[in-house]
Design an enzyme around this catalytic site. Sequence first.
Site, PDB file in Angstrom:
ATOM      1  N   ALA A  35       0.837  -1.207   0.000  1.00 35.56           N
ATOM      2  CA  ALA A  35       0.000   0.000   0.000  1.00 35.56           C
ATOM      3  C   ALA A  35       0.868   1.252   0.000  1.00 35.56           C
ATOM      4  O   ALA A  35       0.600   2.214  -0.726  1.00 35.56           O
ATOM      5  CB  ALA A  35      -0.907  -0.010   1.221  1.00 35.56           C
ATOM      6  N   GLU A  36       1.938   1.214   0.801  1.00 37.29           N
ATOM      7  CA  GLU A  36       2.820   2.391   0.843  1.00 37.29           C
ATOM      8  C   GLU A  36       3.508   2.587  -0.506  1.00 37.29           C
ATOM      9  O   GLU A  36       3.648   3.707  -0.996  1.00 37.29           O
ATOM     10  CB  GLU A  36       3.869   2.221   1.954  1.00 37.29           C
ATOM     11  CG  GLU A  36       3.279   2.397   3.341  1.00 37.29           C
ATOM     12  CD  GLU A  36       4.216   1.897   4.427  1.00 37.29           C
ATOM     13  OE1 GLU A  36       4.746   2.733   5.159  1.00 37.29           O
ATOM     14  OE2 GLU A  36       4.410   0.667   4.512  1.00 37.29           O
ATOM     15  N   GLU A 115      26.156 -21.406  -9.377  1.00 35.73           N
ATOM     16  CA  GLU A 115      24.866 -20.683  -9.300  1.00 35.73           C
ATOM     17  C   GLU A 115      23.751 -21.661  -9.630  1.00 35.73           C
ATOM     18  O   GLU A 115      23.977 -22.614 -10.358  1.00 35.73           O
ATOM     19  CB  GLU A 115      24.796 -19.592 -10.379  1.00 35.73           C
ATOM     20  CG  GLU A 115      25.814 -18.515 -10.240  1.00 35.73           C
ATOM     21  CD  GLU A 115      25.979 -17.718 -11.541  1.00 35.73           C
ATOM     22  OE1 GLU A 115      25.188 -17.930 -12.490  1.00 35.73           O
ATOM     23  OE2 GLU A 115      26.895 -16.911 -11.584  1.00 35.73           O
ATOM     24  N   LYS A 117      20.763 -23.055 -11.751  1.00 39.48           N
ATOM     25  CA  LYS A 117      20.376 -22.904 -13.163  1.00 39.48           C
ATOM     26  C   LYS A 117      18.879 -22.646 -13.210  1.00 39.48           C
ATOM     27  O   LYS A 117      18.073 -23.519 -12.915  1.00 39.48           O
ATOM     28  CB  LYS A 117      20.720 -24.164 -13.944  1.00 39.48           C
ATOM     29  CG  LYS A 117      20.443 -24.008 -15.418  1.00 39.48           C
ATOM     30  CD  LYS A 117      20.995 -25.186 -16.198  1.00 39.48           C
ATOM     31  CE  LYS A 117      20.844 -24.976 -17.690  1.00 39.48           C
ATOM     32  NZ  LYS A 117      19.466 -24.800 -18.130  1.00 39.48           N
ATOM     33  N   GLU A 174      18.235 -14.589 -17.009  1.00 44.48           N
ATOM     34  CA  GLU A 174      17.079 -15.455 -17.215  1.00 44.48           C
ATOM     35  C   GLU A 174      15.799 -14.740 -16.795  1.00 44.48           C
ATOM     36  O   GLU A 174      15.742 -14.171 -15.700  1.00 44.48           O
ATOM     37  CB  GLU A 174      17.303 -16.700 -16.336  1.00 44.48           C
ATOM     38  CG  GLU A 174      16.749 -17.962 -16.852  1.00 44.48           C
ATOM     39  CD  GLU A 174      17.465 -18.532 -18.072  1.00 44.48           C
ATOM     40  OE1 GLU A 174      18.462 -17.956 -18.548  1.00 44.48           O
ATOM     41  OE2 GLU A 174      16.972 -19.565 -18.556  1.00 44.48           O
ATOM     42  N   CYS A 428     -21.165 -40.910  -2.042  1.00 46.56           N
ATOM     43  CA  CYS A 428     -21.781 -41.921  -1.191  1.00 46.56           C
ATOM     44  C   CYS A 428     -22.990 -41.240  -0.548  1.00 46.56           C
ATOM     45  O   CYS A 428     -22.867 -40.155   0.018  1.00 46.56           O
ATOM     46  CB  CYS A 428     -20.793 -42.374  -0.119  1.00 46.56           C
ATOM     47  SG  CYS A 428     -21.604 -43.135   1.289  1.00 46.56           S
TER      48      CYS A 428
HETATM   49  S1  IVH Z   1      25.574 -18.903 -17.778  1.00 47.13           S
HETATM   50  C1  IVH Z   1      27.577 -18.958 -22.075  1.00 47.13           C
HETATM   51  N1  IVH Z   1      24.150 -19.161 -15.615  1.00 47.13           N
HETATM   52  O1  IVH Z   1      20.825 -21.953 -19.247  1.00 47.13           O
HETATM   53  C2  IVH Z   1      26.393 -19.337 -21.327  1.00 47.13           C
HETATM   54  N2  IVH Z   1      23.136 -19.708 -17.680  1.00 47.13           N
HETATM   55  O2  IVH Z   1      21.205 -24.277 -20.937  1.00 47.13           O
HETATM   56  C3  IVH Z   1      26.203 -18.416 -20.199  1.00 47.13           C
HETATM   57  N3  IVH Z   1      20.806 -20.382 -17.469  1.00 47.13           N
HETATM   58  O3  IVH Z   1      21.299 -20.226 -22.221  1.00 47.13           O
HETATM   59  C4  IVH Z   1      25.090 -18.839 -19.417  1.00 47.13           C
HETATM   60  N4  IVH Z   1      20.643 -20.164 -15.296  1.00 47.13           N
HETATM   61  O4  IVH Z   1      19.868 -19.065 -20.435  1.00 47.13           O
HETATM   62  C5  IVH Z   1      24.179 -19.297 -16.955  1.00 47.13           C
HETATM   63  N5  IVH Z   1      23.022 -19.282 -13.607  1.00 47.13           N
HETATM   64  C6  IVH Z   1      23.041 -19.424 -14.940  1.00 47.13           C
HETATM   65  C7  IVH Z   1      21.919 -19.842 -15.660  1.00 47.13           C
HETATM   66  C8  IVH Z   1      21.999 -19.990 -17.038  1.00 47.13           C
HETATM   67  C9  IVH Z   1      20.010 -20.481 -16.410  1.00 47.13           C
HETATM   68  C10 IVH Z   1      20.381 -20.681 -18.848  1.00 47.13           C
HETATM   69  C11 IVH Z   1      20.950 -19.739 -19.882  1.00 47.13           C
HETATM   70  C12 IVH Z   1      21.570 -20.618 -20.926  1.00 47.13           C
HETATM   71  C13 IVH Z   1      20.950 -21.940 -20.637  1.00 47.13           C
HETATM   72  C14 IVH Z   1      21.836 -23.061 -21.136  1.00 47.13           C
END
Ligand code: IVH
Length: 675
Positions: A35-36, A115, A117, A174, A428
Amino acid sequence: MIPKSVSAEIERLRREIREHDRRYYISDKPSVSDAEYDALMRRLRDLEASHPESVTPDSPTQRVGGAPFADFKPVDHASAMLSLENAVSEDEFRDWAARVAKGLGPAEKPEFVIEPKIDGLSCALTYEKGGLVRGATRGDGSTGEDVTANVRTIRSIPLVLEGVSTGRLEVRGEVFINHADFDLVNEAEERAGREGFVNPRNCAAGSLRQKDPGTTAVRRLRFFAHSVGLWEGAPRPDSHEECLEAFLRMGIPLPPLRRKVSSVEEILAFYAEFRDRHLPRLAFAVDGLVVKVNSLQHQRRLGATAKCPRWAVAFKYPASQAKTKVEDVIFSVGRTGAVTPVAKLKPVWCAGVTISSVSLHNFDEVARLGLKVGDEVVIERAGEVIPKLVAVVPESRTGGEKSVSPPKSCPSCGAKVSKEEEAVAYRCQNPSCPAQIKRSLLHFASRDGLDIEGFGEAVVDQLVDSGRVKSIADIFSLNKEDLLGLELFADKKADNLLSRIEASKSRPLSKLVFGLGIRHVGERTAETLACLHSLPGLARASAAELAKVPEVGPVVAASIASFFGSAEVARLVERLMKAGLNFEKMGAPKTDGLAFSAKTFVFTGELSSMTRDEAEGRIKELGGKASGSVSSKTSFVVAGAEAGSKLAKARKLGVQVLTESEFLALVEQSSKGKT
Ligand code: IVH
């Protein structure tokens, strides 16, 4: 000329809003209520509307703009958007790590950044002099599509970077949608009579490629950065980790749960830890980890193949789908007698848990799947979500499979099972069916009912099976002997349960009305009813009288009247009264003098700035009511994006329709005048 004080306020508001966006999307620590936040946005919008010359494209008010477009323009990427090599087992991962070690030579000891994915779609954001100028999809890797107008609506993507006023930067990352937002989108799609998206990834992709940015805006997409496409005008940091740190300082969000390590063993340990501790709890879909060599110098030395860099790998988790066999289909009987088919599976490991049964919901679903007992099937489980049976594998049939049909008699009591016309559920028809009684008791004692802690399934099963409890009223004549006869019940536990049962007698009437389990009477209706009538009053009310209550339509009214019309319920009410339960009408919520008292609101479509619950909460605070259906008694219909049939009905009945921003304005105005 814009007065100095006004332009200063505009600047201050923009800074403040950006800071809140940062806290929300980057630190995951919102510091203001919705709300703020909305109030700040509204103030900024108002000021900009009175001084249109003050509007700049990077103002937070300018996220959604521009008319729907016909086609996405092609965009050539500054450098190829590569893909990642996959490792689907520890061996494959070790092979990748060995290739890295070999590529760098024995003198080097590489560090790695890990990281999650993110299971979304890649997107490249170009910033010039710190301002967002373009967003593009990956496309075939060298040419993507220009989705700038849509990308601008994603609130986690900064329109301006902090502390950057020169150069060019292409941030890659992403775009994805959280599970909860995905569910909201699908609910809205279904309400609009369309088929929902099959998974969050498709939903994010479909939403980013909308021709109308307004549609993208309400889908609540998000963005996490993971790599650099171009870094010009300032020296590029020497490592991936430092690039990420620079991103953070600029206000660009990153995937959580990152880790820097320097050995393969640490990566394997993190892979297992992440799978067991984090993966099931994440708010968004993750299908593996990405392991990257940290040093940019190392990355350059390792280079890339035509498709993938050699310095990174996607270390995937096994898909959350699994194949197994349906060993049986059993029928579970609910509180209202509805018979739900449940597939008993050969236990199978899927996304971190063993699954041995899944609900099939109803017999229409069994028919849709074409499921037979003995079939091989695909089940799916995403994160902590309840598993579901997604498909039958007909190729695996041997001919010995048995078809599933609704039972003719109740598996619990043997009484007749039948289906009302037009209804989906088979029921039932025996009100004293033990399975129904058990479910009714559990509902009665549940948190939203009379909230009797400790009165759970194990206790209920024993009490009903031993014949000690046959109806809700029997709960209140239980004595210590009865409870001591139950498994694992000793003195103290029995005393505790008895005192909780005693305490439940004085719960507000709305809890009792809800707990009785009258068909179509949810918590909200129970509360409305309990504010208007005592329990005996409610039991006496005719369907016609009940239908006059706001938000109680003819179907609900008839259901309540027929419930209390039964002799058995009359006896139950009598016994509950003797037991001393609270039958008193509740004080009506103090709404007198509040801005929305006696006003009823109905929501349709999707709100973009708050959830339905939040919106309903605001209405309640102001003394109003939210209802699920439109009638001539409705004061306002609030139409969000993709509003459906309720909007049409409101128009037909001449009920006033508000847009989301009109609703917000009304709430704000009314809050000011709140007494
Ligand atoms: S690095 C040169 N880090 O996975 C590639 N990609 O299967 C650099 N993706 O096309 C990508 N999480 O869209 C990277 N932590 C992450 C990611 C990530 C998802 C996706 C990305 C890439 C696809 C490949």
